[in-house]
Write a protein that holds these residues in place. Structure first.
Motif, PDB file in Angstrom:
ATOM      1  N   THR A 338       1.045   2.623  -1.294  1.00 15.67           N
ATOM      2  CA  THR A 338       1.974   1.914  -0.414  1.00 15.67           C
ATOM      3  C   THR A 338       1.671   2.286   1.034  1.00 15.67           C
ATOM      4  O   THR A 338       1.554   3.469   1.368  1.00 15.67           O
ATOM      5  N   GLU A 340       2.526   3.134   4.635  1.00 14.97           N
ATOM      6  CA  GLU A 340       3.654   3.637   5.399  1.00 14.97           C
ATOM      7  C   GLU A 340       3.224   3.910   6.832  1.00 14.97           C
ATOM      8  O   GLU A 340       2.086   4.327   7.088  1.00 14.97           O
ATOM      9  N   ARG A 348       8.400   4.760   7.457  1.00 19.01           N
ATOM     10  CA  ARG A 348       8.929   3.670   6.626  1.00 19.01           C
ATOM     11  C   ARG A 348       7.764   2.935   5.982  1.00 19.01           C
ATOM     12  O   ARG A 348       6.654   2.887   6.538  1.00 19.01           O
ATOM     13  N   PRO A 349       8.005   2.290   4.826  1.00 16.33           N
ATOM     14  CA  PRO A 349       6.963   1.408   4.283  1.00 16.33           C
ATOM     15  C   PRO A 349       6.825   0.159   5.154  1.00 16.33           C
ATOM     16  O   PRO A 349       7.732  -0.190   5.915  1.00 16.33           O
ATOM     17  N   VAL A 350       5.690  -0.480   5.032  1.00 15.24           N
ATOM     18  CA  VAL A 350       5.436  -1.724   5.755  1.00 15.24           C
ATOM     19  C   VAL A 350       5.839  -2.893   4.873  1.00 15.24           C
ATOM     20  O   VAL A 350       5.479  -2.950   3.692  1.00 15.24           O
ATOM     21  N   GLY A 351       6.632  -3.812   5.437  1.00 12.05           N
ATOM     22  CA  GLY A 351       7.066  -4.977   4.687  1.00 12.05           C
ATOM     23  C   GLY A 351       5.923  -5.970   4.524  1.00 12.05           C
ATOM     24  O   GLY A 351       5.084  -6.150   5.407  1.00 12.05           O
ATOM     25  N   VAL A 386      12.140  -1.354   6.842  1.00  7.13           N
ATOM     26  CA  VAL A 386      10.671  -1.398   6.829  1.00  7.13           C
ATOM     27  C   VAL A 386      10.177  -1.612   8.244  1.00  7.13           C
ATOM     28  O   VAL A 386      10.937  -1.968   9.147  1.00  7.13           O
ATOM     29  N   TRP A 387       8.883  -1.374   8.440  1.00 11.52           N
ATOM     30  CA  TRP A 387       8.204  -1.811   9.661  1.00 11.52           C
ATOM     31  C   TRP A 387       7.486  -3.114   9.349  1.00 11.52           C
ATOM     32  O   TRP A 387       6.745  -3.202   8.366  1.00 11.52           O
ATOM     33  N   TRP A 388       7.733  -4.104  10.181  1.00 13.16           N
ATOM     34  CA  TRP A 388       7.108  -5.417  10.010  1.00 13.16           C
ATOM     35  C   TRP A 388       5.953  -5.494  11.003  1.00 13.16           C
ATOM     36  O   TRP A 388       6.165  -5.355  12.205  1.00 13.16           O
ATOM     37  N   SER A 408      14.239  -5.261   7.721  1.00 17.48           N
ATOM     38  CA  SER A 408      14.584  -4.799   6.371  1.00 17.48           C
ATOM     39  C   SER A 408      14.044  -5.828   5.382  1.00 17.48           C
ATOM     40  O   SER A 408      14.044  -7.028   5.651  1.00 17.48           O
ATOM     41  N   ILE A 412       7.314  -4.885  -0.445  1.00 17.37           N
ATOM     42  CA  ILE A 412       6.595  -3.735   0.093  1.00 17.37           C
ATOM     43  C   ILE A 412       5.091  -3.937  -0.106  1.00 17.37           C
ATOM     44  O   ILE A 412       4.640  -4.425  -1.140  1.00 17.37           O
TER      45      ILE A 412
END
Length: 1204
Positions: A338, A340, A348-351, A386-388, A408, A412
């Motif tokens: 994943t 991040e 945060r994970p990336v969307g 998340v980070w977009w 958000s 993921i």
């Protein structure tokens, strides 16, 4: 009692100034207009304008202080010049409030028109943070401070704000959610990054999401290639208000570590004087002595004494590495899992959005992993922060953290990179110089020596990277590298799954000849196919990605994208694109059409998704046209599975017109228009060795007969080049002529209407041209009762010049497109739809479009043409204005009366004209129609924007309009500058016109940018010329009341007169300013407006009162000062002897009449005194106008007494 009023020193803006042809709303060539003396906008001569005048103009326009003032800065103009010199003190609120020279200036040297650049106003701030450089972004716009809001802001956009605030580097961008919506300014980040001022990128909105920004306040890097590189500048509020460069001798590696950490970057990688240019700005005068652990540079110790010298070219340039703020977690290695991102201190994970292998390759490189192998997404049970990351931003070369916004999502992003092999500096993900890394033996990526690598090794690498079989293996194919060389020989069997799984030589190789680093090109994997069709070149598009075969899906695929798939499949030309809808969603590969058109392989453009809409393609399987300018042109190539596995060119001697007709039909094109050897280049590929003998009726070229014996020779330069016309597959039906009605397109053998989306007159013009009709007149849409199959035509594709059928996709809609083209008149080669060379066509006498001779066409004829095309009145009529043409000339003279609705309705000369001099083809420019207005406001320059299009007045819907677009409307309405853009929400949707903002910005007329739509969000605009003109009138004790007249008004010396100012009721309150100018003086006086009027009383007329008077109404509304001014009223003061002389010249010279005249005169004097006595309860305002009393006239005190 009389009230003594002092001369007013608070004049108001006149809204009669503008800046044109500039790069922003606060720059351009200065133009001035005064309703009193001039109805035209006039440029100002440089000699008549100075810095104090410029300060007034910038303030009047709501801009900051003037930064550049220079003649000819924004071009020269032939418009009239302003003929007086401005003499501003600098404190005035409007330019026309300034004094000016008493005599007119008649000359001004060429190239001296004033060009002015004002700085942007101080209308942005950060509040609620730890310093003035951190907090909530607030913008003052239209007099209203509101927070900023937008979902897509990144560090790139924040950097613009930090610079505008004279802060340092952009450190963070955050978005916080409040409990409820509130009024905000919606700030478009793309507009901001284009270089426009913040206030030009704003629209009014409401939102609960508020922007928070943090900028560094004492350190920044400028003129670098990223946010983490540039020339170092420092500022300390304690010792220096200026940003100062730092001398190389005063700054070392430990200091650099502190700066990079302070800016949120990684460790310093390059520290060098002059690296990012030299600067004349002040130098920081102390030596930094950081320990390296400090959090900010200004926390470091510095030398106790100031350094006064620094050698040129020694300003510190610094490059920090990107921060270690990205990782892949939860996978089988550090190069899989994943994605991040650590941003603003938060992991945060990336969307997942529209990432492909292209974006993944950037991450893999940043992680020092190998090539990108896969991109996929997983769905979690609920949304999480998340980070977009914007994919376009990444593709531009920006660092990941510069492209991140807070969001958000439950989707993921998971990535897989190879961890020990990569191809670098290649033309695709499957080509490049081979590099290998093993954590066991080497922490560096190493190139591989050609002598240590063979075909079997290459097969393993290509398989490991998800590519096809190796096609080229060659030393130095992709450049030489100074990186370390891998020192062992690979000995793969060819079946291994990874290169490091292969055996290698037991002893290390220490030498490798220069220029022998392995360069490898793998073919694209055999991962695309068409299934379920009549051949391998037709059916459902399926793609194998990450080991998984799935159908392809996308909503906007056209023949352009299909052509790429056909080429990858080694099929012929693209024939059709279809989309079928399945009963439910299924896993699919979503293939980005823009990515495909950029030349990337299909697998590079694919993302994982699900959809019920599945792509079906048909390619020709034995014929194609290559290297042409469209899908219907190119060099002919043929392939037959029976005799030849290769595509072969065809010899010109073996191919004729009937053969060409078959090929064009097979490819879905129109009839052949050009057939010529070598037309689209020569090729060394094999030649087709038989002669085609088509009858012309066959459906495929290989169905034709061919010669029985093989032809072995073909002269060079004779490969068949073929251009087919576009097919006759478009029509307008159900209208009054073949040039009006519902647009229908025949595609894939199926006639369907075209669904309405965002077509404007620009796209319609292409269609009208293809139909051989005239100019585009209208675009409409109608709503049917239910959805039906339609063809959806991409407007951007049409604008690019592609044929209609190349821009088509299958869809269903209830909104159907209706078009109207003129059928006998058009304007060609012009700068807009309302300008060009006139061409006429009549089906009765002529099937060709013909130009018109200048001698056969006059102003009345032009009025008819402009009306017929939906344009305004003709503004320019001139021969050869839009070029000369060899086309046939219209041979009769038009004799229009000017009232006809169409040119061919006019009478024409009875005999044909056979000659027309060269260079005399009629060129015509019609003005834009009077089809825009602002309604519902208090003047014609404020209110709801409405547009008349297709004879229908509708409001304009609010979308992304800013002051930039509003400025165009205000200019078209002759209403001055744009002041505000707002929107209001109605209770329900209604028919509206939606105006494409990018079209408006391109300079197109508003009506060319319109599409029909429905919305409840309505656009309101306010322009600077908001107020109606006030009225001015004068009354005298002897002559009654007179309105302002060209010849002016006359009063007797010593008589009472009153000047009255009034205005049509618009807004409550305000004030009136009475302006007075004479040959040697000028004064302004102010009274509050009572019942929308004010009265200025003069108890005794004197010669000093002779001059020009004007009324200026001023009021504060919409958070702005507005004013408007009346026409000037010239006033003449006549003495009594002059009156007597005039009367003696007219009346009989008798003593009786003289006595009567004298008696009347004294009677009037007495009456005046009685009249004053009856008005003791009225407050009188006496004006001495600041000039000495004329001989015999009252002083200020005497006048006051006379008024009591």
């Amino acid at each position: 009692m009389a009230e003594y009023l002092q001369e007013s020193n608070q004049p108001l803006p006149h809204n009669s100034v503008r800046l044109v042809d500039g790069t922003s709303l606060c720059s351009g060539r200065l133009e001035v207009k005064s309703d009193q003396s001039n109805q035209w906008w006039s440029s100002v001569c440089e000699a008549d304008f100075d810095l104090q005048d410029a300060e007034v103009v910038c303030r009047e326009l709501g801009c900051g202080a003037p930064s550049v003032l220079q003649g000819g800065l924004y071009g020269e103009v032939e418009a009239p010049m302003w003929t007086k010199e401005f003499q501003c003190g600098g404190h005035e609120s409007a330019l026309l409030d300034c004094r000016s020279s008493g005599s007119a200036r008649n000359t001004c040297s060429p190239g001296k028109a004033v060009g002015l650049t004002c700085s942007e106003p101080d209308d942005v701030r950060l509040v609620g943070g730890d310093s003035r450089c951190a907090g909530t972004l607030e913008l003052k716009h239209q007099g209203d401070w509101r927070p900023g809001s937008h979902s897509d802001w990144t560090l790139k956009a924040a950097a613009v704000v930090c610079r505008d605030l004279d802060c340092g580097f952009a450190v963070s961008v955050g978005e916080r959610e409040e409990s409820s919506n509130r009024p905000v300014w919606w700030i478009n980040p793309n507009c901001v990054q284009s270089g426009s001022a913040l206030r030009e990128c704003v629209t009014s909105h409401s939102s609960s999401y508020i922007l928070d920004l943090t900028c560094s306040d004492s350190v920044r890097l400028v003129d670098g290639t990223s946010l983490c590189s540039g020339r170092l500048e420092v500022k300390s509020d304690q010792s220096n208000q200026w940003w100062s460069s730092v001398c190389e001798a005063d700054f070392d590696q430990q200091d650099a570590e502190v700066v990079c950490r302070e800016l949120g970057c990684g460790a310093p990688s390059v520290l060098q004087g002059g690296l990012y240019g030299e600067v004349e700005a002040p130098m920081w005068t102390k030596e930094f002595q950081c320990g390296g652990h400090e959090s900010a540079l200004l926390d470091c110790r510095s030398s106790g004494s100031a350094r006064n010298t620094c050698s040129p070219g020694k300003a510190v340039g610094l490059t920090c590495s990107e921060p270690d703020d990205i990782r892949l977690v939860g996978g089988d290695s550090r190069c899989a899992g994943t994605l991040e991102l650590k941003h603003q201190g938060d992991w945060r994970p990336v969307g997942y959005s529209d990432w492909t292998l292209k974006e993944a390759a950037v991450v893999c490189r940043d992680l020092d992993c190998g090539s990108a192998v896969s991109v996929r997404h997983r769905e979690e049970s609920s949304n999480r922060p998340v980070w977009w990351i914007n994919s376009d931003c990444i593709q531009s070369g920006s660092a990941l953290r510069e492209c991140a916004t807070s969001r958000s999502s439950r989707y993921i992003l998971d990535l897989t990179c190879s961890d020990s092999v990569r191809l670098v500096d290649g033309t695709s993900l499957c080509s490049g110089r081979l590099e290998v890394k093993s954590d066991q033996s080497n922490q560096w990526w190493s190139s591989v020596c050609e002598a240590d690598f063979d075909q079997q090794d290459a097969e393993v690498v290509c398989r490991e990277l998800g590519c096809g079989a190796p096609s080229v293996l060659q030393g130095a194919l992709y450049g030489e590298a100074e990186a370390p060389m891998w020192t062992k020989e690979f000995q793969c069997g060819g079946n291994e799954s990874a290169l490091l799984d292969c055996r290698s030589s037991g002893s290390a190789r220490n030498t490798c000849s220069p220029g022998k680093a392995v360069g490898l090109t793998c073919s694209e994997p055999d991962d695309v196919r068409l299934v379920g069709g009549d051949s391998r070149c037709a059916g459902t598009l399926e793609l194998k990605l990450q080991g998984n075969w799935r159908p392809g899906s996308h909503s906007d695929w056209t023949l352009k994208e299909a052509a790429v798939a056909c080429r990858d499949l080694d099929c012929g030309s693209a024939v059709s694109v279809g989309r079928r809808e399945e009963s439910s969603f299924r896993p699919a590969w979503w293939i980005n059409s823009k990515c495909v058109q950029s030349g990337s392989a299909l697998r590079v453009c694919a993302t994982s998704g699900s959809s019920p809409h599945i792509l079906d393609l048909t390619c020709s399987d034995s014929v194609r046209l290559v290297d042409g300018t469209s899908l219907c042109s190119g060099r002919l190539e043929v392939k037959s599975d029976q005799s030849n596995q290769w595509w072969s060119s065809v010899c010109e001697a073996d191919f004729d017109q009937q053969d060409a007709e078959v090929v064009c039909r097979e490819l879905g094109c129109g009839a052949p228009s050009v057939l010529q050897g070598g037309l689209y280049g020569e090729v060394e590929a094999p030649m087709w060795t038989k002669e085609f003998q088509c009858g012309g009726h066959e459906s495929a070229l290989l169905d034709c007969r061919s010669s029985g014996s093989a032809r072995n020779t073909c002269s060079p330069g004779k490969a068949v080049g073929l251009t087919c016309s576009e097919p006759d597959d478009v029509r307008l039906v159900g209208g009054d002529s073949r040039c009006a009605g519902t647009l229908e397109l025949k595609h894939q053998g199926d006639w369907r209407p075209v669904g309405n989306s965002d077509w404007t007159l620009k796209e319609a013009a292409v269609l009208c041209r293809d139909l051989d009709c005239g100019s585009a007149v209208s675009v409409g849409r109608r709503k049917e009762s239910s959805n039906r199959p339609v063809w959806w035509i991409n407007s951007d594709c049409v604008q690019s010049g592609s044929a209609l059928r190349e821009c088509v996709r299958s869809d269903s809609s209830r909104y159907i497109l209706d078009l109207t083209c003129s059928d006998s008149v058009r304007l060609v080669d012009g700068t807009s739809l309302c300008s060009g060379r006139l061409e006429v066509k009549s089906d009765q006498s002529n099937q060709w479009w013909s130009s018109v001779c200048e001698a056969d066409f006059d102003q009345q004829d032009a009025e008819v043409v402009c009306r017929e095309l939906g344009c305004g009145a003709p503004s320019v009529l001139q021969g050869a204005l839009y070029g000369e043409v060899e086309a046939p000339m219209w041979t009769k003279e038009f004799q229009c009366g000017g009232h006809e609705s169409a040119l061919l309705d006019c009478r024409s000369s009875g005999s044909a004209r056979n000659t027309c001099s060269p260079g005399k083809a009629v060129g015509l420019t019609c003005s834009e129609p009077d089809d825009v207005r602002l309604v519902g406001g208090d003047s014609r320059c404020a209110g709801t924007l409405e547009l008349k299009h297709q004879r229908d007045w509708r409001p304009v819907s609010h979308s992304d309009w800013t002051l930039k677009e509003a400025a165009v409307v205000c200019r078209d309405l002759d209403c001055g500058s744009a002041v505000s853009v707002g929107w209001r929400e109605e209770s329900s949707d209604r028919p509206v016109w939606r105006i494409k903002s990018d079209y408006v910005q391109s300079g197109s007329a508003l009506r060319e940018c319109v599409t029909s739509s429905s919305s409840r969000y309505i656009l309101d605009l306010t322009c600077s010329d908001l107020l109606v003109l006030p009225n001015i009138s004068v009354s005298s004790s002897m002559d009654g009341v007179s309105e302002a007249q060209q010849q002016g008004f006359q009063v007797f010396r010593g008589s009472i007169f009153t000047i009255s100012c009034s205005i049509q009721p618009q807004y409550p309150g305000g004030s009136f300013q009475l302006t007075f100018t004479s040959t040697n003086t000028a004064h302004n006086y102010t009274q509050p407006a009572v019942n929308h009027s004010a009265h200025f009383l003069f108890p005794a007329a004197e010669p000093a009162h002779q001059g020009s008077y004007g009324c200026v109404y001023q009021v504060y509304v919409f958070f702005h000062n507005f004013s408007s001014e009346s026409r000037l009223l010239p006033l003449t003061v006549l003495s009594v002897p002059t009156v007597l002389i005039i009367r003696l010249a007219v009346l009989p010279l008798t003593l009786l009449l003289l006595l009567v005249t004298a008696a009347l005169y004294f009677y009037c004097k007495a009456s005046r005194g009685q009249k004053l006595d009856t008005q003791e309860n009225i407050e009188l305002h006496y004006y001495n106008l600041g000039v000495p009393a004329a001989e015999g006239g009252p002083t200020e005190e005497e006048g006051a007494q006379g008024a009591e």
